[in-house]
Design a protein around this motif. Structure first.
Motif, mmCIF file in Angstrom:
data_model
loop_
_atom_site.group_PDB
_atom_site.id
_atom_site.type_symbol
_atom_site.label_atom_id
_atom_site.label_comp_id
_atom_site.label_asym_id
_atom_site.label_seq_id
_atom_site.Cartn_x
_atom_site.Cartn_y
_atom_site.Cartn_z
ATOM 1 N N GLU A 28 0.830 -1.203 0.000
ATOM 2 C CA GLU A 28 0.000 0.000 0.000
ATOM 3 C C GLU A 28 0.869 1.259 0.000
ATOM 4 O O GLU A 28 0.626 2.201 -0.767
ATOM 5 N N ALA A 29 1.911 1.271 0.827
ATOM 6 C CA ALA A 29 2.825 2.417 0.883
ATOM 7 C C ALA A 29 3.561 2.580 -0.446
ATOM 8 O O ALA A 29 3.759 3.714 -0.923
ATOM 9 N N PHE A 30 3.956 1.489 -1.055
ATOM 10 C CA PHE A 30 4.644 1.517 -2.344
ATOM 11 C C PHE A 30 3.746 2.159 -3.403
ATOM 12 O O PHE A 30 4.202 3.018 -4.173
ATOM 13 N N ALA A 31 2.484 1.743 -3.451
ATOM 14 C CA ALA A 31 1.555 2.301 -4.438
ATOM 15 C C ALA A 31 1.410 3.806 -4.238
ATOM 16 O O ALA A 31 1.443 4.572 -5.209
ATOM 17 N N GLU A 33 3.555 5.866 -2.740
ATOM 18 C CA GLU A 33 4.837 6.521 -3.046
ATOM 19 C C GLU A 33 5.061 6.652 -4.551
ATOM 20 O O GLU A 33 5.575 7.667 -5.028
ATOM 21 N N LYS A 34 4.661 5.632 -5.305
ATOM 22 C CA LYS A 34 4.886 5.621 -6.754
ATOM 23 C C LYS A 34 3.731 6.236 -7.544
ATOM 24 O O LYS A 34 3.788 6.301 -8.770
ATOM 25 N N PRO A 38 -3.778 1.757 -6.177
ATOM 26 C CA PRO A 38 -3.574 0.572 -5.343
ATOM 27 C C PRO A 38 -4.284 -0.667 -5.868
ATOM 28 O O PRO A 38 -3.849 -1.789 -5.625
ATOM 29 N N ARG A 39 -5.371 -0.461 -6.617
ATOM 30 C CA ARG A 39 -6.092 -1.618 -7.169
ATOM 31 C C ARG A 39 -5.221 -2.427 -8.120
ATOM 32 O O ARG A 39 -5.442 -3.628 -8.286
ATOM 33 N N THR A 40 -4.225 -1.774 -8.739
ATOM 34 C CA THR A 40 -3.370 -2.536 -9.647
ATOM 35 C C THR A 40 -2.605 -3.611 -8.893
ATOM 36 O O THR A 40 -2.361 -4.687 -9.438
ATOM 37 N N LEU A 41 -2.237 -3.335 -7.641
ATOM 38 C CA LEU A 41 -1.570 -4.353 -6.829
ATOM 39 C C LEU A 41 -2.573 -5.369 -6.297
ATOM 40 O O LEU A 41 -2.310 -6.573 -6.300
ATOM 41 N N VAL A 42 -3.715 -4.904 -5.822
ATOM 42 C CA VAL A 42 -4.735 -5.809 -5.272
ATOM 43 C C VAL A 42 -5.205 -6.793 -6.332
ATOM 44 O O VAL A 42 -5.471 -7.965 -6.037
ATOM 45 N N GLU A 43 -5.263 -6.348 -7.580
ATOM 46 C CA GLU A 43 -5.732 -7.190 -8.674
ATOM 47 C C GLU A 43 -4.597 -7.911 -9.405
ATOM 48 O O GLU A 43 -4.851 -8.709 -10.310
ATOM 49 N N VAL A 157 7.362 -4.066 -5.174
ATOM 50 C CA VAL A 157 7.272 -3.707 -3.761
ATOM 51 C C VAL A 157 8.539 -4.204 -3.064
ATOM 52 O O VAL A 157 8.938 -5.353 -3.243
ATOM 53 N N PRO A 158 9.176 -3.353 -2.271
ATOM 54 C CA PRO A 158 10.430 -3.742 -1.621
ATOM 55 C C PRO A 158 10.213 -4.660 -0.408
ATOM 56 O O PRO A 158 10.357 -4.250 0.747
ATOM 57 N N VAL A 159 9.856 -5.901 -0.706
ATOM 58 C CA VAL A 159 9.730 -6.921 0.333
ATOM 59 C C VAL A 159 10.816 -7.962 0.091
ATOM 60 O O VAL A 159 11.223 -8.201 -1.048
ATOM 61 N N GLY A 160 11.259 -8.568 1.160
ATOM 62 C CA GLY A 160 12.290 -9.590 1.064
ATOM 63 C C GLY A 160 11.991 -10.736 2.012
ATOM 64 O O GLY A 160 10.947 -10.777 2.675
ATOM 65 N N LYS A 161 12.931 -11.635 2.097
ATOM 66 C CA LYS A 161 12.771 -12.823 2.923
ATOM 67 C C LYS A 161 12.459 -12.469 4.373
ATOM 68 O O LYS A 161 11.623 -13.122 5.018
ATOM 69 N N SER A 162 13.105 -11.434 4.894
ATOM 70 C CA SER A 162 12.858 -11.062 6.288
ATOM 71 C C SER A 162 11.425 -10.573 6.497
ATOM 72 O O SER A 162 10.871 -10.714 7.580
ATOM 73 N N ASP A 163 10.803 -10.002 5.463
ATOM 74 C CA ASP A 163 9.403 -9.600 5.560
ATOM 75 C C ASP A 163 8.504 -10.838 5.610
ATOM 76 O O ASP A 163 7.531 -10.882 6.365
ATOM 77 N N PHE A 164 8.825 -11.826 4.793
ATOM 78 C CA PHE A 164 8.035 -13.058 4.784
ATOM 79 C C PHE A 164 8.157 -13.787 6.112
ATOM 80 O O PHE A 164 7.170 -14.242 6.671
#
Length: 168
Positions: A28-31, A33-34, A38-43, A157-164
């Motif tokens: 959500e923050a990425f959407a 910021e850019k 946000p629906r583009t990510l949700v979908e 979206v800047p997520v990585g293994k530590s986020d998972f």
């Protein structure tokens, strides 16, 4: 003391949802910021025949709540699969978490031997509770969490293994 079915399920689901919620917040923050809708990510989905990010949240929710219901021989709540934005995805997770937290650990007593019948496209499959949890419910839950992570990551979206994995 041995590991109980409750300990191998409810705390695992709760942790997974905490981590999934944090990853959705990053999406959500990425959407924002850019300047993306946000629906583009949700979908978003990884392939045309795969579920969207919203679908991954819905299936993770269904897997966790119906696993708990099957193992405790109760009826789990039914939610409409109509989430269309991040707020609704967070609300779906929150409703699932509230339900999971409402189940007393003692309700799982004897569930390792409880007969669980799954209706699959290929026909019915019958498992004992232990096998159901370990060979179907947990792998299915993590499939949908992983796929949700992958959708977000693929979208930038800047997520990585530590986020998972989340905080230890």
């Amino acid at each position: 003391m041995s590991l109980s079915i409750f300990d191998a399920s409810i705390p695992v689901f709760l942790r997974g949802f905490d981590n999934f919620s944090a990853m959705l917040a990053k999406g959500e923050a990425f959407a924002q910021e850019k300047g993306l809708d946000p629906r583009t990510l949700v979908e978003a989905r990884l392939a045309p025949d795969m579920l969207s990010l919203a679908g991954q949240v819905q299936r993770a929710s269904d897997t966790a709540k119906f696993c708990a219901a099957r193992l405790t021989a109760t009826d789990g709540p039914s939610f409409d699969d109509n989430e269309a934005n991040f707020a609704e995805l967070h609300a779906r997770i929150a409703k699932t978490v509230t339900y999971l937290k409402s189940i007393d650990a003692s309700a799982f007593d004897g569930s390792e031997e409880r007969r669980i019948v799954l209706k699959r496209r290929q026909g019915e499959v019958t498992l004992d509770g232990r096998s159901y949890l370990l060979t179907f419910a947990l792998p299915n839950f993590f499939f949908h969490l992983t796929t949700g992570y992958d959708i977000l990551r693929h979208a930038g979206v800047p997520v990585g293994k530590s986020d998972f994995l989340g905080p230890l």
